[in-house]
Design a protein around this motif. Structure first.
Motif, PDB file in Angstrom:
ATOM      1  N   ALA A  48       0.700   1.232 -14.166  1.00  0.00           N
ATOM      2  CA  ALA A  48       1.170   1.304 -12.783  1.00  0.00           C
ATOM      3  C   ALA A  48       0.146   2.019 -11.902  1.00  0.00           C
ATOM      4  N   ILE A  49      -0.466   3.065 -12.431  1.00  0.00           N
ATOM      5  CA  ILE A  49      -1.490   3.814 -11.682  1.00  0.00           C
ATOM      6  C   ILE A  49      -2.706   2.927 -11.430  1.00  0.00           C
ATOM      7  N   GLU A  58       0.826  -1.202   0.000  1.00  0.00           N
ATOM      8  CA  GLU A  58       0.000   0.000   0.000  1.00  0.00           C
ATOM      9  C   GLU A  58       0.864   1.257   0.000  1.00  0.00           C
ATOM     10  N   MET A  59       1.981   1.211   0.735  1.00  0.00           N
ATOM     11  CA  MET A  59       2.865   2.370   0.764  1.00  0.00           C
ATOM     12  C   MET A  59       3.482   2.618  -0.624  1.00  0.00           C
ATOM     13  N   ARG A 110      -7.089  11.860 -11.589  1.00  0.00           N
ATOM     14  CA  ARG A 110      -6.251  12.900 -12.195  1.00  0.00           C
ATOM     15  C   ARG A 110      -5.100  12.282 -12.992  1.00  0.00           C
ATOM     16  N   LEU A 111      -4.390  11.335 -12.389  1.00  0.00           N
ATOM     17  CA  LEU A 111      -3.247  10.724 -13.073  1.00  0.00           C
ATOM     18  C   LEU A 111      -3.672   9.814 -14.216  1.00  0.00           C
ATOM     19  N   VAL A 151       3.255   5.718  -5.955  1.00  0.00           N
ATOM     20  CA  VAL A 151       2.919   5.783  -7.385  1.00  0.00           C
ATOM     21  C   VAL A 151       1.880   6.867  -7.629  1.00  0.00           C
ATOM     22  N   LEU A 152       0.923   6.994  -6.700  1.00  0.00           N
ATOM     23  CA  LEU A 152      -0.130   8.001  -6.839  1.00  0.00           C
ATOM     24  C   LEU A 152       0.289   9.361  -6.294  1.00  0.00           C
ATOM     25  N   GLU A 153       1.553   9.474  -5.865  1.00  0.00           N
ATOM     26  CA  GLU A 153       2.110  10.737  -5.359  1.00  0.00           C
ATOM     27  C   GLU A 153       1.336  11.280  -4.169  1.00  0.00           C
TER      28      GLU A 153
END
Length: 178
Positions: free
Chosen positions: A158-159, A112-113, A136-137, A118-120
């Protein structure tokens, strides 16, 4: 003249491995009543005292859970001491998640971290923040928006994977009985 006996020393200072002496090894047992495990974890008998108990790992954990660090202080003094400790122990607060390193409050797994990275997002982001960042990404890296861009497609996958990890974890938290 004494008869020589055969040994692995052959008169040299050390031929055997360390710890392979013939004498008995002294082992201190756990100070907890009835425990026969080695007591290799010292714990103070009282605050500001040089005397120590020696516990095994299990009983040292039990002792530490019941230790009241703020015993004898008023509520205001305890709050001040706790605030001072938190201000100077940021590294320890961050390492609580993995029990040895990494940020977080202990409620998120290592996967999860990574997904939050990845999601900033920050480690304490809510699921609504996750959903907003994912949208958004995903919109900015979608293959329909950027046709032919292989890097954008790779980031999009990846997102998506990061969002699935976080969504599954959130569903698991919602259904977990407390």
């Amino acid at each position: 003249m004494a008869r020589s006996s055969r040994s692995m020393d052959w008169g040299f200072p050390r031929w055997r491995a360390y710890g392979a002496e013939r004498e008995a090894v002294k082992v201190r047992l756990c100070d907890r009543e009835g425990c026969d495990k080695p007591g290799d974890r010292p714990a103070p008998k009282s605050p500001n005292s040089p005397e120590r108990w020696y516990f095994c790992e299990e009983h040292a954990g039990e002792y530490n859970r019941n230790w009241n660090y703020f015993e004898g202080l008023t509520a205001e003094e305890a709050a001040k001491c706790e605030a001072d400790e938190r201000r100077t122990a940021n590294g320890y607060a961050e390492s609580k998640h993995n029990a040895w390193a990494g940020p977080g409050d202990g409620t998120r797994s290592r996967d999860e971290m990574r997904a939050l990275d990845v999601l900033e997002l920050e480690p304490d982001a809510s699921f609504e923040d996750v959903r907003t960042a994912w949208r958004r990404l995903a919109k900015s890296n979608h293959p329909d928006i950027r046709p032919g861009d292989a890097e954008a497609a790779k980031r999009f996958h990846a997102i998506q994977a990061a969002y699935e990890v976080l969504r599954t974890a959130e569903e698991r938290r919602q259904w977990r009985p407390d």
